[in-house]
Enzyme design. Structure first.
Site, PDB file in Angstrom:
ATOM      1  N   ASP A 104      40.487  -0.753  60.172  1.00 22.14           N
ATOM      2  CA  ASP A 104      40.314  -1.669  61.300  1.00 22.14           C
ATOM      3  C   ASP A 104      41.503  -2.603  61.508  1.00 22.14           C
ATOM      4  O   ASP A 104      41.389  -3.586  62.254  1.00 22.14           O
ATOM      5  CB  ASP A 104      39.010  -2.454  61.146  1.00 22.14           C
ATOM      6  CG  ASP A 104      37.799  -1.580  61.465  1.00 22.14           C
ATOM      7  OD1 ASP A 104      37.942  -0.673  62.300  1.00 22.14           O
ATOM      8  OD2 ASP A 104      36.733  -1.805  60.875  1.00 22.14           O
ATOM      9  N   ASP A 164      34.181   4.201  65.294  1.00 22.38           N
ATOM     10  CA  ASP A 164      34.868   2.957  65.677  1.00 22.38           C
ATOM     11  C   ASP A 164      36.388   3.128  65.686  1.00 22.38           C
ATOM     12  O   ASP A 164      37.102   2.452  66.417  1.00 22.38           O
ATOM     13  CB  ASP A 164      34.521   1.819  64.701  1.00 22.38           C
ATOM     14  CG  ASP A 164      33.082   1.835  64.219  1.00 22.38           C
ATOM     15  OD1 ASP A 164      32.498   2.930  64.113  1.00 22.38           O
ATOM     16  OD2 ASP A 164      32.546   0.765  63.936  1.00 22.38           O
TER      17      ASP A 164
HETATM   18  N1  GLY Z   1      31.425  -1.112  62.447  1.00 20.36           N
HETATM   19  C1  GLY Z   1      31.898  -1.880  63.527  1.00 20.36           C
HETATM   20  C2  GLY Z   1      30.850  -2.380  64.413  1.00 20.36           C
HETATM   21  O1  GLY Z   1      29.967  -3.067  63.954  1.00 20.36           O
HETATM   22  O2  GLY Z   1      30.887  -2.105  65.584  1.00 20.36           O
END
Ligand code: GLY
Length: 382
Positions: A104, A164
């Site tokens: 991320d 994601d």
């Molecule tokens: N895992 C990232 C979100 O909560 O969207």
């Protein structure tokens, strides 16, 4: 957008008014959510940076800076750039320890360092963003052709990729465009192709997590992740896929990415409730009626980006669905008053999480971003 001007201007005026005091009140923080008093917390405490679940490495830590850059683009006020740079400077400390960083870095550094560089040309931001992109590229599994999401070994996640990550690819596309080195883009496209083949189901719904064998690259199984269960359709994940494939299309021009985004969008359109209020999972039971306003805003942003890239005669249904969702948020799930630092209410991190219906700063980011898309203000930061 035609036909919605009055409503759009009224909502944006409320956003400006609210963010004027919220930004000053929280200028030294990196907020994730509000507490029982409506005050934002602070995830920028460097002592917690080793942990993925709260400190400086927390995956949402780019969004507060991102909100500031959205407002800077709208108002031209320097103070928003100054507050955004508080986040950017703090996040740079994550590189020193390295441990605990994850895929991320895209969510963390695109709305901060990349945004700063795109909007102001700040040379420090270019260095920070290229550093982050290099770390993200280093997570690529060349046999399985996917980017590894997390670092855990107790629950062995060496072969785990999650939907994601389609958003994190933005950092890699930017790095290739900026450095002229095609490797970042090549990795992003190989990952996007893997997701297209293994995550997107024939009906256009998507899985949250797919596990591959990290040695052979074979797909092992899918996991329900933050959704209701295996085979379900976690709504925020639908949003990450829809908007994420649009980001891949915008940076590469590859038709299959646009087609995939459209397929996911069509699945969403077929499942958006009449109320426009989005559940945590499109396949969850009717009760309890858990909502996720954050997923709603991500889906709305993806629909608007899709519409923008379709011929005029195909846009209407996607724009209408996006506006329906945003009106439901603005009318029934937004707090524009002084009792709470966040605007968007009733977000849920995950279907099976113990708590539901709280605020999340990235819901505010995607709501504000989507409203500016409707208005036609600002350039795409992703
Ligand atoms: N895992 C990232 C979100 O909560 O969207």
């Amino acid at each position: 957008m035609n036909g919605h001007e009055e409503w759009t201007d009224a909502v944006i005026a409320k956003i400006r008014q609210k963010m004027e005091w919220v930004s000053e009140k929280n200028r030294e923080k990196i907020p994730y959510r509000t507490d029982g008093n409506g005050d934002y917390d602070d995830r920028s405490d460097a002592s917690g940076q080793w942990r993925m679940d709260d400190g400086l490495n927390w995956w949402t830590n780019g969004f507060w800076g991102g909100i500031m850059w959205l407002l800077y683009q709208d108002t031209g006020e320097q103070r928003y750039a100054d507050i955004a740079r508080v986040s950017e400077r703090k996040l740079e400390q994550c590189f020193a320890d390295f441990y605990g960083l994850h895929h991320d870095v895209g969510f963390m550094f695109v709305p901060t360092a990349v945004a700063d560089y795109k909007l102001t040309g700040n040379p420090d931001s270019r260095r920070i963003a290229l550093h982050a992109a290099t770390l993200l590229a280093g997570r690529f599994n060349p046999v399985g052709k996917f980017i590894r999401a997390w670092n855990d070994l107790e629950e062995d996640t060496r072969g785990w990729a999650i939907i994601d990550c389609m958003f994190n690819l933005s950092l890699l596309y930017w790095a290739s465009e900026e450095s002229k080195d095609p490797r970042f883009r090549q990795i992003a496209m190989l990952h996007a192709d893997t997701v297209r083949k293994n995550f997107v189901r024939p009906d256009g719904s998507v899985c949250h997590i797919v596990e591959f064998d990290p040695e052979t690259g074979e797909m092992v199984k899918s996991h329900g992740g933050q959704g209701c269960g295996e085979g379900s359709a976690w709504t925020r994940g639908q949003g990450w896929a829809l908007y994420g494939f649009m980001i891949s299309y915008i940076h590469t021009g590859r038709q299959e990415y646009l087609d995939t985004a459209k397929r996911v969008a069509d699945y969403c359109l077929a499942n958006i409730p009449e109320s426009g209020i989005i559940p945590v999972d499109f396949r969850q039971p009717t009760e309890p009626a858990y909502e996720d306003s954050c997923g709603a805003c991500v889906i709305a942003g993806g629909l608007l980006e899709l519409a923008r890239h379709l011929p005029e005669e195909q846009r209407g249904r996607y724009e209408d669905a996006a506006v329906k969702i945003l009106r439901a948020i603005a009318d029934a799930r937004a707090d524009f008053g002084r009792g709470c630092d966040a605007i968007v209410q009733n977000c849920s991190a995950a279907y099976h999480a113990p708590e539901h219906h709280f605020t999340m700063s990235y819901a505010d980011y995607y709501f504000i971003e989507a409203m500016y898309k409707v208005k036609g203000v600002g350039r795409l930061l992703w």
